[in-house]
Write a protein that holds these residues in place. Structure first.
Motif, PDB file in Angstrom:
ATOM      1  N   GLU A  53      40.659  -9.743  24.277  1.00 45.53           N
ATOM      2  CA  GLU A  53      40.121 -11.070  23.975  1.00 45.53           C
ATOM      3  C   GLU A  53      38.716 -11.241  24.549  1.00 45.53           C
ATOM      4  N   ASP A  54      38.431 -10.621  25.704  1.00 44.51           N
ATOM      5  CA  ASP A  54      37.082 -10.672  26.270  1.00 44.51           C
ATOM      6  C   ASP A  54      36.084  -9.967  25.347  1.00 44.51           C
ATOM      7  N   ILE A  55      36.489  -8.812  24.841  1.00 44.06           N
ATOM      8  CA  ILE A  55      35.610  -8.066  23.930  1.00 44.06           C
ATOM      9  C   ILE A  55      35.377  -8.870  22.652  1.00 44.06           C
ATOM     10  N   LEU A  56      36.438  -9.421  22.106  1.00 43.57           N
ATOM     11  CA  LEU A  56      36.294 -10.242  20.894  1.00 43.57           C
ATOM     12  C   LEU A  56      35.427 -11.473  21.153  1.00 43.57           C
ATOM     13  N   ALA A  57      35.537 -12.039  22.350  1.00 43.67           N
ATOM     14  CA  ALA A  57      34.705 -13.197  22.690  1.00 43.67           C
ATOM     15  C   ALA A  57      33.228 -12.807  22.723  1.00 43.67           C
ATOM     16  N   CYS A  58      32.922 -11.608  23.199  1.00 46.80           N
ATOM     17  CA  CYS A  58      31.532 -11.132  23.203  1.00 46.80           C
ATOM     18  C   CYS A  58      31.005 -11.025  21.774  1.00 46.80           C
ATOM     19  N   ILE A  59      31.803 -10.451  20.906  1.00 44.57           N
ATOM     20  CA  ILE A  59      31.406 -10.304  19.500  1.00 44.57           C
ATOM     21  C   ILE A  59      31.256 -11.674  18.860  1.00 44.57           C
ATOM     22  N   ARG A  60      32.186 -12.554  19.118  1.00 47.42           N
ATOM     23  CA  ARG A  60      32.133 -13.910  18.560  1.00 47.42           C
ATOM     24  C   ARG A  60      30.917 -14.662  19.076  1.00 47.42           C
ATOM     25  N   TYR A  61      30.607 -14.518  20.364  1.00 53.36           N
ATOM     26  CA  TYR A  61      29.435 -15.174  20.943  1.00 53.36           C
ATOM     27  C   TYR A  61      28.165 -14.727  20.209  1.00 53.36           C
ATOM     28  N   ALA A  62      28.037 -13.423  20.007  1.00 54.15           N
ATOM     29  CA  ALA A  62      26.872 -12.892  19.287  1.00 54.15           C
ATOM     30  C   ALA A  62      26.835 -13.422  17.862  1.00 54.15           C
ATOM     31  N   GLN A  63      27.980 -13.485  17.219  1.00 58.73           N
ATOM     32  CA  GLN A  63      28.056 -13.996  15.854  1.00 58.73           C
ATOM     33  C   GLN A  63      27.604 -15.457  15.809  1.00 58.73           C
ATOM     34  N   GLU A  64      28.028 -16.243  16.785  1.00 60.43           N
ATOM     35  CA  GLU A  64      27.634 -17.655  16.830  1.00 60.43           C
ATOM     36  C   GLU A  64      26.125 -17.802  17.012  1.00 60.43           C
ATOM     37  N   ILE A  65      25.535 -16.963  17.848  1.00 62.23           N
ATOM     38  CA  ILE A  65      24.085 -17.005  18.064  1.00 62.23           C
ATOM     39  C   ILE A  65      23.353 -16.644  16.777  1.00 62.23           C
ATOM     40  N   ILE A  66      23.761 -15.569  16.129  1.00 64.89           N
ATOM     41  CA  ILE A  66      23.118 -15.136  14.884  1.00 64.89           C
ATOM     42  C   ILE A  66      23.323 -16.173  13.784  1.00 64.89           C
ATOM     43  N   HIS A  67      24.517 -16.723  13.715  1.00 63.17           N
ATOM     44  CA  HIS A  67      24.816 -17.720  12.681  1.00 63.17           C
ATOM     45  C   HIS A  67      23.934 -18.951  12.819  1.00 63.17           C
ATOM     46  N   SER A  68      23.632 -19.338  14.050  1.00 58.19           N
ATOM     47  CA  SER A  68      22.826 -20.539  14.260  1.00 58.19           C
ATOM     48  C   SER A  68      21.325 -20.267  14.201  1.00 58.19           C
ATOM     49  N   GLU A  69      20.949 -18.997  14.135  1.00 58.05           N
ATOM     50  CA  GLU A  69      19.538 -18.625  14.092  1.00 58.05           C
ATOM     51  C   GLU A  69      18.906 -19.073  12.776  1.00 58.05           C
ATOM     52  N   ARG A  70      17.724 -19.587  12.860  1.00 63.51           N
ATOM     53  CA  ARG A  70      16.971 -19.994  11.675  1.00 63.51           C
ATOM     54  C   ARG A  70      15.759 -19.084  11.526  1.00 63.51           C
ATOM     55  N   VAL A  71      15.579 -18.560  10.340  1.00 61.52           N
ATOM     56  CA  VAL A  71      14.472 -17.658  10.056  1.00 61.52           C
ATOM     57  C   VAL A  71      13.559 -18.341   9.055  1.00 61.52           C
ATOM     58  N   TYR A  72      12.288 -18.352   9.378  1.00 57.47           N
ATOM     59  CA  TYR A  72      11.307 -18.986   8.505  1.00 57.47           C
ATOM     60  C   TYR A  72      10.313 -17.930   8.034  1.00 57.47           C
ATOM     61  N   SER A  73      10.138 -17.866   6.745  1.00 61.11           N
ATOM     62  CA  SER A  73       9.245 -16.881   6.163  1.00 61.11           C
ATOM     63  C   SER A  73       7.800 -17.241   6.465  1.00 61.11           C
ATOM     64  N   THR A  74       7.004 -16.218   6.721  1.00 56.40           N
ATOM     65  CA  THR A  74       5.571 -16.436   6.924  1.00 56.40           C
ATOM     66  C   THR A  74       4.769 -15.882   5.751  1.00 56.40           C
ATOM     67  N   THR A  75       5.477 -15.405   4.731  1.00 56.57           N
ATOM     68  CA  THR A  75       4.792 -14.902   3.548  1.00 56.57           C
ATOM     69  C   THR A  75       5.048 -15.866   2.391  1.00 56.57           C
ATOM     70  N   PRO A  76       4.164 -15.866   1.419  1.00 57.31           N
ATOM     71  CA  PRO A  76       4.350 -16.767   0.274  1.00 57.31           C
ATOM     72  C   PRO A  76       5.688 -16.511  -0.425  1.00 57.31           C
ATOM     73  N   ARG A  77       6.406 -17.571  -0.717  1.00 56.77           N
ATOM     74  CA  ARG A  77       7.675 -17.525  -1.464  1.00 56.77           C
ATOM     75  C   ARG A  77       8.724 -16.627  -0.836  1.00 56.77           C
ATOM     76  N   GLY A  78       8.611 -16.414   0.483  1.00 58.76           N
ATOM     77  CA  GLY A  78       9.622 -15.628   1.163  1.00 58.76           C
ATOM     78  C   GLY A  78       9.567 -14.148   0.855  1.00 58.76           C
ATOM     79  N   ARG A  79       8.465 -13.697   0.229  1.00 61.03           N
ATOM     80  CA  ARG A  79       8.333 -12.300  -0.153  1.00 61.03           C
ATOM     81  C   ARG A  79       8.300 -11.415   1.088  1.00 61.03           C
ATOM     82  N   ILE A  80       9.077 -10.348   1.066  1.00 59.29           N
ATOM     83  CA  ILE A  80       9.096  -9.394   2.176  1.00 59.29           C
ATOM     84  C   ILE A  80       8.028  -8.359   1.895  1.00 59.29           C
ATOM     85  N   THR A  81       7.229  -8.098   2.898  1.00 57.22           N
ATOM     86  CA  THR A  81       6.171  -7.093   2.746  1.00 57.22           C
ATOM     87  C   THR A  81       6.404  -5.980   3.740  1.00 57.22           C
ATOM     88  N   GLY A  82       5.805  -4.847   3.487  1.00 64.74           N
ATOM     89  CA  GLY A  82       5.877  -3.757   4.471  1.00 64.74           C
ATOM     90  C   GLY A  82       6.406  -2.566   3.923  1.00 64.74           C
TER      91      GLY A  82
END
Length: 82
Positions: A53-82
């Motif tokens: 359960e401790d291991i699963l809690a670590c995975i769940r904690y990371a999932q919660e952090i990633i799930h709440s993360e907001r990513v904002y594009s800095t390129t026009p129309r969200g286009r991925i470059t590179g």
């Protein structure tokens, strides 16, 4: 699973990094082990005070952090470059 009952953030423990309650084992350490290919049973063998359960809690904690993360594009129309 309620991660708050297993994962704590305390400024007096590892400078406030999230750790498994009652230990000085950080969430990122467990995630690093799993990402390096360690199995759940290997982690539990190396750290016998931990539970599945401790291991699963670590995975769940990371999932919660990633799930709440907001990513904002800095390129026009969200286009991925590179």
């Amino acid at each position: 699973m309620d991660t708050a009952s297993r994962i704590i953030l305390d400024p007096s423990i590892l400078a406030g990094k999230p750790v498994i309650k009652g230990t000085r084992i950080s969430v990122d350490h467990i995630l690093d082990l799993l990402a390096s290919g360690w199995s759940e049973s290997e982690v539990l063998q190396e750290y016998p005070d931990l539970s599945r359960e401790d291991i699963l809690a670590c995975i769940r904690y990371a999932q919660e952090i990633i799930h709440s993360e907001r990513v904002y594009s800095t390129t026009p129309r969200g286009r991925i470059t590179g």
